[in-house]
Design a protein around this motif. Structure first.
Motif, PDB file in Angstrom:
ATOM      1  N   PRO A 289       0.742 -19.984  27.614  1.00 47.44           N
ATOM      2  CA  PRO A 289      -0.374 -20.842  28.030  1.00 47.44           C
ATOM      3  C   PRO A 289      -1.110 -20.350  29.273  1.00 47.44           C
ATOM      4  CG  PRO A 289       1.718 -21.835  28.633  1.00 47.44           C
ATOM      5  CD  PRO A 289       2.047 -20.650  27.769  1.00 47.44           C
ATOM      6  N   ASP A 290      -0.454 -19.544  30.097  1.00 44.82           N
ATOM      7  CA  ASP A 290      -1.109 -19.048  31.311  1.00 44.82           C
ATOM      8  C   ASP A 290      -2.056 -17.893  31.033  1.00 44.82           C
ATOM      9  OD1 ASP A 290       0.269 -20.903  32.824  1.00 44.82           O
ATOM     10  OD2 ASP A 290       1.918 -19.526  33.262  1.00 44.82           O
ATOM     11  N   ARG A 291      -1.867 -17.234  29.894  1.00 48.21           N
ATOM     12  CA  ARG A 291      -2.711 -16.078  29.556  1.00 48.21           C
ATOM     13  C   ARG A 291      -3.718 -16.366  28.457  1.00 48.21           C
ATOM     14  NH1 ARG A 291      -2.309 -12.073  25.601  1.00 48.21           N
ATOM     15  NH2 ARG A 291      -0.154 -12.609  25.068  1.00 48.21           N
ATOM     16  N   ILE A 292      -3.316 -17.127  27.451  1.00 43.69           N
ATOM     17  CA  ILE A 292      -4.151 -17.321  26.264  1.00 43.69           C
ATOM     18  C   ILE A 292      -4.918 -18.640  26.348  1.00 43.69           C
ATOM     19  CG2 ILE A 292      -4.169 -17.542  23.758  1.00 43.69           C
ATOM     20  CD1 ILE A 292      -1.692 -15.799  23.638  1.00 43.69           C
ATOM     21  N   VAL A 293      -6.241 -18.523  26.263  1.00 47.69           N
ATOM     22  CA  VAL A 293      -7.129 -19.694  26.282  1.00 47.69           C
ATOM     23  C   VAL A 293      -7.607 -19.941  24.855  1.00 47.69           C
ATOM     24  CG1 VAL A 293      -9.288 -20.654  27.155  1.00 47.69           C
ATOM     25  CG2 VAL A 293      -7.859 -19.227  28.641  1.00 47.69           C
ATOM     26  N   LEU A 294      -7.345 -21.120  24.348  1.00 45.59           N
ATOM     27  CA  LEU A 294      -7.718 -21.482  22.980  1.00 45.59           C
ATOM     28  C   LEU A 294      -9.156 -21.994  22.964  1.00 45.59           C
ATOM     29  CD1 LEU A 294      -6.328 -21.631  20.159  1.00 45.59           C
ATOM     30  CD2 LEU A 294      -5.890 -24.044  20.643  1.00 45.59           C
ATOM     31  N   ILE A 295      -9.991 -21.397  22.112  1.00 40.93           N
ATOM     32  CA  ILE A 295     -11.399 -21.772  21.993  1.00 40.93           C
ATOM     33  C   ILE A 295     -11.675 -22.189  20.544  1.00 40.93           C
ATOM     34  CG2 ILE A 295     -13.802 -21.025  22.214  1.00 40.93           C
ATOM     35  CD1 ILE A 295     -12.432 -21.089  24.893  1.00 40.93           C
ATOM     36  N   ASP A 296     -12.089 -23.423  20.338  1.00 39.86           N
ATOM     37  CA  ASP A 296     -12.433 -23.909  19.000  1.00 39.86           C
ATOM     38  C   ASP A 296     -13.823 -23.394  18.635  1.00 39.86           C
ATOM     39  OD1 ASP A 296     -12.945 -25.257  16.671  1.00 39.86           O
ATOM     40  OD2 ASP A 296     -12.613 -27.262  17.489  1.00 39.86           O
ATOM     41  N   THR A 297     -13.911 -22.594  17.570  1.00 43.54           N
ATOM     42  CA  THR A 297     -15.203 -22.023  17.177  1.00 43.54           C
ATOM     43  C   THR A 297     -15.762 -22.662  15.909  1.00 43.54           C
ATOM     44  OG1 THR A 297     -14.061 -20.213  16.017  1.00 43.54           O
ATOM     45  CG2 THR A 297     -14.763 -19.813  18.292  1.00 43.54           C
ATOM     46  N   ALA A 298     -15.273 -23.852  15.585  1.00 41.44           N
ATOM     47  CA  ALA A 298     -15.776 -24.532  14.392  1.00 41.44           C
ATOM     48  C   ALA A 298     -17.129 -25.185  14.636  1.00 41.44           C
ATOM     49  CB  ALA A 298     -14.776 -25.588  13.922  1.00 41.44           C
ATOM     50  N   GLY A 299     -17.433 -25.500  15.887  1.00 46.26           N
ATOM     51  CA  GLY A 299     -18.660 -26.223  16.206  1.00 46.26           C
ATOM     52  C   GLY A 299     -19.748 -25.349  16.798  1.00 46.26           C
ATOM     53  N   ASP A 300     -20.464 -25.906  17.751  1.00 44.41           N
ATOM     54  CA  ASP A 300     -21.605 -25.242  18.388  1.00 44.41           C
ATOM     55  C   ASP A 300     -21.144 -23.987  19.135  1.00 44.41           C
ATOM     56  OD1 ASP A 300     -23.768 -24.468  20.003  1.00 44.41           O
ATOM     57  OD2 ASP A 300     -24.461 -26.537  20.229  1.00 44.41           O
ATOM     58  N   LYS A 301     -21.726 -22.834  18.800  1.00 45.78           N
ATOM     59  CA  LYS A 301     -21.298 -21.589  19.438  1.00 45.78           C
ATOM     60  C   LYS A 301     -21.649 -21.561  20.922  1.00 45.78           C
ATOM     61  CE  LYS A 301     -25.391 -18.816  18.281  1.00 45.78           C
ATOM     62  NZ  LYS A 301     -25.894 -17.631  17.524  1.00 45.78           N
ATOM     63  N   GLU A 302     -22.710 -22.289  21.315  1.00 47.24           N
ATOM     64  CA  GLU A 302     -23.093 -22.312  22.728  1.00 47.24           C
ATOM     65  C   GLU A 302     -22.043 -23.039  23.561  1.00 47.24           C
ATOM     66  OE1 GLU A 302     -25.419 -20.567  23.970  1.00 47.24           O
ATOM     67  OE2 GLU A 302     -26.203 -19.914  22.032  1.00 47.24           O
ATOM     68  N   VAL A 303     -21.468 -24.096  23.004  1.00 49.64           N
ATOM     69  CA  VAL A 303     -20.408 -24.822  23.707  1.00 49.64           C
ATOM     70  C   VAL A 303     -19.192 -23.915  23.886  1.00 49.64           C
ATOM     71  CG1 VAL A 303     -18.778 -26.748  23.557  1.00 49.64           C
ATOM     72  CG2 VAL A 303     -21.168 -27.084  22.915  1.00 49.64           C
ATOM     73  N   ALA A 304     -18.804 -23.225  22.817  1.00 48.45           N
ATOM     74  CA  ALA A 304     -17.671 -22.308  22.894  1.00 48.45           C
ATOM     75  C   ALA A 304     -17.936 -21.180  23.885  1.00 48.45           C
ATOM     76  CB  ALA A 304     -17.370 -21.735  21.513  1.00 48.45           C
ATOM     77  N   GLN A 305     -19.149 -20.646  23.881  1.00 49.55           N
ATOM     78  CA  GLN A 305     -19.485 -19.567  24.797  1.00 49.55           C
ATOM     79  C   GLN A 305     -19.431 -20.029  26.253  1.00 49.55           C
ATOM     80  OE1 GLN A 305     -20.566 -15.712  26.110  1.00 49.55           O
ATOM     81  NE2 GLN A 305     -19.767 -16.440  24.162  1.00 49.55           N
ATOM     82  N   GLN A 306     -19.866 -21.239  26.518  1.00 51.03           N
ATOM     83  CA  GLN A 306     -19.791 -21.766  27.877  1.00 51.03           C
ATOM     84  C   GLN A 306     -18.343 -21.899  28.335  1.00 51.03           C
ATOM     85  OE1 GLN A 306     -22.096 -22.227  30.208  1.00 51.03           O
ATOM     86  NE2 GLN A 306     -23.624 -21.395  28.778  1.00 51.03           N
ATOM     87  N   GLN A 307     -17.459 -22.290  27.442  1.00 53.11           N
ATOM     88  CA  GLN A 307     -16.040 -22.376  27.779  1.00 53.11           C
ATOM     89  C   GLN A 307     -15.484 -20.996  28.123  1.00 53.11           C
ATOM     90  OE1 GLN A 307     -14.529 -24.173  24.211  1.00 53.11           O
ATOM     91  NE2 GLN A 307     -14.904 -26.276  24.907  1.00 53.11           N
ATOM     92  N   ILE A 308     -15.893 -19.996  27.370  1.00 51.48           N
ATOM     93  CA  ILE A 308     -15.461 -18.629  27.637  1.00 51.48           C
ATOM     94  C   ILE A 308     -15.960 -18.153  29.000  1.00 51.48           C
ATOM     95  CG2 ILE A 308     -15.764 -16.223  26.908  1.00 51.48           C
ATOM     96  CD1 ILE A 308     -15.837 -17.335  23.984  1.00 51.48           C
ATOM     97  N   ARG A 309     -17.219 -18.381  29.268  1.00 45.02           N
ATOM     98  CA  ARG A 309     -17.799 -17.945  30.537  1.00 45.02           C
ATOM     99  C   ARG A 309     -17.160 -18.655  31.720  1.00 45.02           C
ATOM    100  NH1 ARG A 309     -24.276 -17.843  28.828  1.00 45.02           N
ATOM    101  NH2 ARG A 309     -24.041 -16.246  27.191  1.00 45.02           N
ATOM    102  N   HIS A 310     -16.861 -19.934  31.558  1.00 44.12           N
ATOM    103  CA  HIS A 310     -16.234 -20.702  32.636  1.00 44.12           C
ATOM    104  C   HIS A 310     -14.847 -20.139  32.945  1.00 44.12           C
ATOM    105  CE1 HIS A 310     -15.197 -24.120  35.159  1.00 44.12           C
ATOM    106  NE2 HIS A 310     -14.078 -24.268  34.455  1.00 44.12           N
ATOM    107  N   ALA A 311     -14.079 -19.835  31.905  1.00 44.59           N
ATOM    108  CA  ALA A 311     -12.736 -19.297  32.117  1.00 44.59           C
ATOM    109  C   ALA A 311     -12.782 -17.938  32.787  1.00 44.59           C
ATOM    110  CB  ALA A 311     -11.991 -19.223  30.782  1.00 44.59           C
ATOM    111  N   ILE A 312     -13.691 -17.085  32.371  1.00 45.06           N
ATOM    112  CA  ILE A 312     -13.821 -15.758  32.985  1.00 45.06           C
ATOM    113  C   ILE A 312     -14.298 -15.884  34.419  1.00 45.06           C
ATOM    114  CG2 ILE A 312     -15.201 -13.635  32.941  1.00 45.06           C
ATOM    115  CD1 ILE A 312     -14.960 -13.609  29.958  1.00 45.06           C
TER     116      ILE A 312
END
Length: 206
Positions: A178-201
């Motif tokens: 859990p400390d290394r792997i961030v789970l991103i749900d890609t079933a919905g809006d890709k912009e929402v998922a991308q924002q989650q990725i950018r926030h984590a990075i």
């Protein structure tokens, strides 16, 4: 600062889309990320890639499949990834060690522990700082693959039962790390998922 990030997930989960969006975003922020892919990334890896993905090689054994992936990974670690990290560069890789555990360990039934041991040898112990697992139901992933304007590769064509086992393997890896792997749900809006990725990075880059 050096930072090693990987993207994982079943075929059709949206990795290509999100990697392209992230690369454009980071370059806009002044970063120059190295963006290799697996299998591939080096002259040797690009020779191995069609052996693994071509449907002409559909009868390849699980053991041979694993060893070919590991050969490509060992080369890309030594030739590209480690030198880039030692130079302080940001590296974002399309698949890495977790894919072998999920696909060959769980999907092919070779066992996650055995595959992890081989991974450690091939990478000389290199582990990503951060991994994004793009999660998607295999049925929806299959529909997305069918809608793409390109032929499915050998692993794409393995079917829902295989992809379901691979997804379960990925989710188990996320549970264990859990400390290394961030789970991103890609079933919905890709912009929402991308924002989650950018926030984590962003937390790492800060």
């Amino acid at each position: 600062m050096s930072l090693f990030i990987t993207f994982e997930g079943i075929d059709g989960c949206g990795k290509t889309t999100h990697l392209a969006l992230l690369e454009a975003y980071l370059r806009g922020k002044g970063y120059d990320p190295l963006m290799p892919r697996e299998p591939g990334g080096t002259a040797l890896g690009e020779e191995i890639r069609p052996l693994l993905l071509s449907k002409a090689n559909y009868a390849i054994s699980p053991e041979s499949e694993l060893l070919l992936f590991l050969a490509s990974r060992a080369q890309i670690c030594r030739e590209l990834i480690r030198p880039a990290l030692e130079a302080g560069r940001l590296v974002i890789c399309d698949r890495f060690m977790d894919s072998s555990v999920a696909y060959q360990g769980y999907g092919r039934g070779l066992g996650p522990d055995l595959v992890s041991q081989f991974n450690h040898f091939a990478t000389a112990g290199l582990t990503p700082d951060l991994t994004f697992l793009l999660d998607l139901d295999p049925q929806l992933a299959s529909q997305r693959i069918d809608a793409r304007d390109m032929a499915a590769n050998r692993l794409d064509a393995e079917g829902l039962a295989f992809q379901t086992k691979v997804r379960r393997g990925f989710l188990e890896l996320a549970r264990q790390n859990p400390d290394r792997i961030v789970l991103i749900d890609t079933a919905g809006d890709k912009e929402v998922a991308q924002q989650q990725i950018r926030h984590a990075i962003g937390r790492f880059l800060a």
